[in-house]
Scaffold this motif. Structure first.
Motif, PDB file in Angstrom:
ATOM      1  N   TYR A  78       0.864  -1.177   0.000  1.00 54.93           N
ATOM      2  CA  TYR A  78       0.000   0.000   0.000  1.00 54.93           C
ATOM      3  C   TYR A  78       0.901   1.227   0.000  1.00 54.93           C
ATOM      4  N   SER A  79       0.461   2.248  -0.708  1.00 50.89           N
ATOM      5  CA  SER A  79       1.232   3.488  -0.743  1.00 50.89           C
ATOM      6  C   SER A  79       0.383   4.619  -0.193  1.00 50.89           C
ATOM      7  N   VAL A  80       1.017   5.424   0.647  1.00 50.85           N
ATOM      8  CA  VAL A  80       0.370   6.641   1.140  1.00 50.85           C
ATOM      9  C   VAL A  80       0.912   7.772   0.294  1.00 50.85           C
ATOM     10  N   VAL A  81      -0.005   8.446  -0.420  1.00 52.44           N
ATOM     11  CA  VAL A  81       0.381   9.511  -1.335  1.00 52.44           C
ATOM     12  C   VAL A  81      -0.127  10.831  -0.762  1.00 52.44           C
ATOM     13  N   TYR A  82       0.777  11.808  -0.682  1.00 52.00           N
ATOM     14  CA  TYR A  82       0.370  13.119  -0.196  1.00 52.00           C
ATOM     15  C   TYR A  82       1.176  14.187  -0.919  1.00 52.00           C
ATOM     16  N   SER A  83       0.636  15.392  -0.888  1.00 49.42           N
ATOM     17  CA  SER A  83       1.300  16.533  -1.520  1.00 49.42           C
ATOM     18  C   SER A  83       1.928  17.397  -0.447  1.00 49.42           C
ATOM     19  N   TYR A  84       3.028  18.045  -0.835  1.00 53.50           N
ATOM     20  CA  TYR A  84       3.683  18.965   0.085  1.00 53.50           C
ATOM     21  C   TYR A  84       4.323  20.072  -0.737  1.00 53.50           C
TER      22      TYR A  84
ATOM     23  N   LEU B 140      -2.872   3.109   7.084  1.00 54.63           N
ATOM     24  CA  LEU B 140      -3.855   3.966   7.762  1.00 54.63           C
ATOM     25  C   LEU B 140      -3.193   4.803   8.856  1.00 54.63           C
ATOM     26  N   LYS B 141      -2.253   4.192   9.598  1.00 54.99           N
ATOM     27  CA  LYS B 141      -1.537   4.936  10.636  1.00 54.99           C
ATOM     28  C   LYS B 141      -0.722   6.072  10.033  1.00 54.99           C
ATOM     29  N   ARG B 142      -0.035   5.801   8.944  1.00 58.37           N
ATOM     30  CA  ARG B 142       0.770   6.856   8.289  1.00 58.37           C
ATOM     31  C   ARG B 142      -0.104   7.964   7.745  1.00 58.37           C
ATOM     32  N   LYS B 143      -1.247   7.579   7.177  1.00 58.56           N
ATOM     33  CA  LYS B 143      -2.172   8.586   6.640  1.00 58.56           C
ATOM     34  C   LYS B 143      -2.682   9.481   7.774  1.00 58.56           C
ATOM     35  N   ALA B 144      -3.028   8.862   8.903  1.00 61.65           N
ATOM     36  CA  ALA B 144      -3.503   9.642  10.055  1.00 61.65           C
ATOM     37  C   ALA B 144      -2.410  10.576  10.556  1.00 61.65           C
ATOM     38  N   ARG B 145      -1.168  10.105  10.580  1.00 63.09           N
ATOM     39  CA  ARG B 145      -0.049  10.939  11.006  1.00 63.09           C
ATOM     40  C   ARG B 145       0.122  12.134  10.066  1.00 63.09           C
ATOM     41  N   LYS B 146      -0.006  11.895   8.775  1.00 63.03           N
ATOM     42  CA  LYS B 146       0.115  12.991   7.804  1.00 63.03           C
ATOM     43  C   LYS B 146      -1.034  13.978   7.968  1.00 63.03           C
ATOM     44  N   ARG B 147      -2.258  13.453   8.218  1.00 68.22           N
ATOM     45  CA  ARG B 147      -3.412  14.324   8.396  1.00 68.22           C
ATOM     46  C   ARG B 147      -3.225  15.194   9.634  1.00 68.22           C
ATOM     47  N   ASP B 148      -2.714  14.599  10.725  1.00 66.27           N
ATOM     48  CA  ASP B 148      -2.480  15.370  11.946  1.00 66.27           C
ATOM     49  C   ASP B 148      -1.440  16.456  11.726  1.00 66.27           C
ATOM     50  N   ASN B 149      -0.450  16.165  10.888  1.00 63.67           N
ATOM     51  CA  ASN B 149       0.584  17.155  10.608  1.00 63.67           C
ATOM     52  C   ASN B 149       0.066  18.291   9.743  1.00 63.67           C
ATOM     53  N   GLU B 150      -1.026  18.066   9.024  1.00 63.79           N
ATOM     54  CA  GLU B 150      -1.580  19.098   8.154  1.00 63.79           C
ATOM     55  C   GLU B 150      -2.404  20.121   8.913  1.00 63.79           C
ATOM     56  N   LYS B 151      -2.877  19.754  10.121  1.00 60.08           N
ATOM     57  CA  LYS B 151      -3.711  20.679  10.874  1.00 60.08           C
ATOM     58  C   LYS B 151      -2.895  21.908  11.263  1.00 60.08           C
ATOM     59  N   PRO B 152      -3.475  23.099  11.096  1.00 61.85           N
ATOM     60  CA  PRO B 152      -2.730  24.300  11.495  1.00 61.85           C
ATOM     61  C   PRO B 152      -2.614  24.381  13.023  1.00 61.85           C
ATOM     62  N   HIS B 153      -1.433  24.701  13.486  1.00 60.15           N
ATOM     63  CA  HIS B 153      -1.162  24.802  14.919  1.00 60.15           C
ATOM     64  C   HIS B 153      -1.044  26.270  15.286  1.00 60.15           C
ATOM     65  N   SER B 154      -1.779  26.665  16.324  1.00 64.90           N
ATOM     66  CA  SER B 154      -1.784  28.060  16.738  1.00 64.90           C
ATOM     67  C   SER B 154      -1.218  28.204  18.153  1.00 64.90           C
ATOM     68  N   PRO B 155      -0.053  28.840  18.299  1.00 65.03           N
ATOM     69  CA  PRO B 155       0.483  29.089  19.644  1.00 65.03           C
ATOM     70  C   PRO B 155      -0.443  29.979  20.477  1.00 65.03           C
ATOM     71  N   HIS B 156      -1.135  30.899  19.811  1.00 70.42           N
ATOM     72  CA  HIS B 156      -2.072  31.787  20.513  1.00 70.42           C
ATOM     73  C   HIS B 156      -3.200  30.961  21.143  1.00 70.42           C
ATOM     74  N   ARG B 157      -3.716  30.009  20.380  1.00 72.89           N
ATOM     75  CA  ARG B 157      -4.789  29.161  20.886  1.00 72.89           C
ATOM     76  C   ARG B 157      -4.301  28.325  22.071  1.00 72.89           C
ATOM     77  N   ALA B 158      -3.088  27.788  21.981  1.00 76.46           N
ATOM     78  CA  ALA B 158      -2.521  26.997  23.083  1.00 76.46           C
ATOM     79  C   ALA B 158      -2.391  27.855  24.337  1.00 76.46           C
ATOM     80  N   THR B 159      -1.997  29.103  24.178  1.00 76.68           N
ATOM     81  CA  THR B 159      -1.848  30.009  25.317  1.00 76.68           C
ATOM     82  C   THR B 159      -3.195  30.307  25.963  1.00 76.68           C
ATOM     83  N   ILE B 160      -4.198  30.598  25.144  1.00 73.28           N
ATOM     84  CA  ILE B 160      -5.542  30.887  25.672  1.00 73.28           C
ATOM     85  C   ILE B 160      -6.091  29.663  26.399  1.00 73.28           C
ATOM     86  N   MET B 161      -5.897  28.488  25.797  1.00 75.45           N
ATOM     87  CA  MET B 161      -6.379  27.255  26.427  1.00 75.45           C
ATOM     88  C   MET B 161      -5.699  27.036  27.778  1.00 75.45           C
TER      89      MET B 161
END
Length: 182
Positions: A11-17, A38-59
């Motif tokens: 199986y191949s996990v294909v993604y764009s970067y 499936l695990k690799r795909k989930a890892r790639k999906r998690d890496n695609e989510k935008p991370h906000s330091p401001h949101r982490a601080t407010i939380m």
């Protein structure tokens, strides 16, 4: 977005970067089981989510530790809540004994002042300072120097517990601020 493509027995996990020059590229990663893909795909999906330091601080300001969860730093939670628990325990311990010694000091000082004004003042039956002494001991037969020494000891202990309590308030504020900064 990543996708899984079956190729013969693999199986191949294909993604764009986007590379350092700003060009969009495709990457293929080969896996030998669908579960691994499936695990690799989930890892790639998690890496695609935008991370906000401001949101982490407010939380972290709203709920201590939630910024560490958002940043996926799970291992810091036991340290954080252990520090908070120890600080709360120390605060309650020092506050309890501060109140006991403050009451004993104020009562004993009032008793000494009453004794100075009237030497026939009776010794209180259930005095707050006697509760802090060794079992079976009372300050009833103390001479003037021992009475003064007991008063100084009560004041010293009262001041020590108050100082420790105040320092723990500062420590709790520092723990809160550090977990926000982190």
């Amino acid at each position: 977005m990543a996708s899984i493509i079956k190729r013969k027995k693999a199986y191949s996990v294909v993604y764009s970067y986007t590379d350092e020059r700003g060009e969009t590229k495709q990457k293929w990663e080969t896996c030998y089981s669908h579960k691994e893909a499936l695990k690799r795909k989930a890892r790639k999906r998690d890496n695609e989510k935008p991370h906000s330091p401001h949101r982490a601080t407010i939380m972290a300001m709203i709920l201590p530790g939630s910024g560490q969860i958002y940043n996926r730093q799970w291992w810091k939670l036991p340290i954080l809540y252990g520090g908070i628990g120890a600080t709360v325990y120390g605060l309650s311990w020092n506050m309890k004994y501060y109140k006991k010694y403050r009451t004993a000091f104020v009562d004993y000082t009032a008793y000494l002042n009453a004794l100075e004004a009237d030497p026939e003042t009776p010794y209180p039956a259930n005095s707050s300072w006697d509760k802090l002494m060794l079992p079976g001991k009372t300050a009833e037969n103390y001479n003037a120097s021992m009475q003064k020494r007991l008063q100084e000891q009560l004041k010293t202990k009262k001041d020590n517990y108050k100082r420790n309590r105040d320092l723990l308030y500062i420590v709790s504020g520092a723990i809160y601020a550090i977990q926000i900064i982190d």
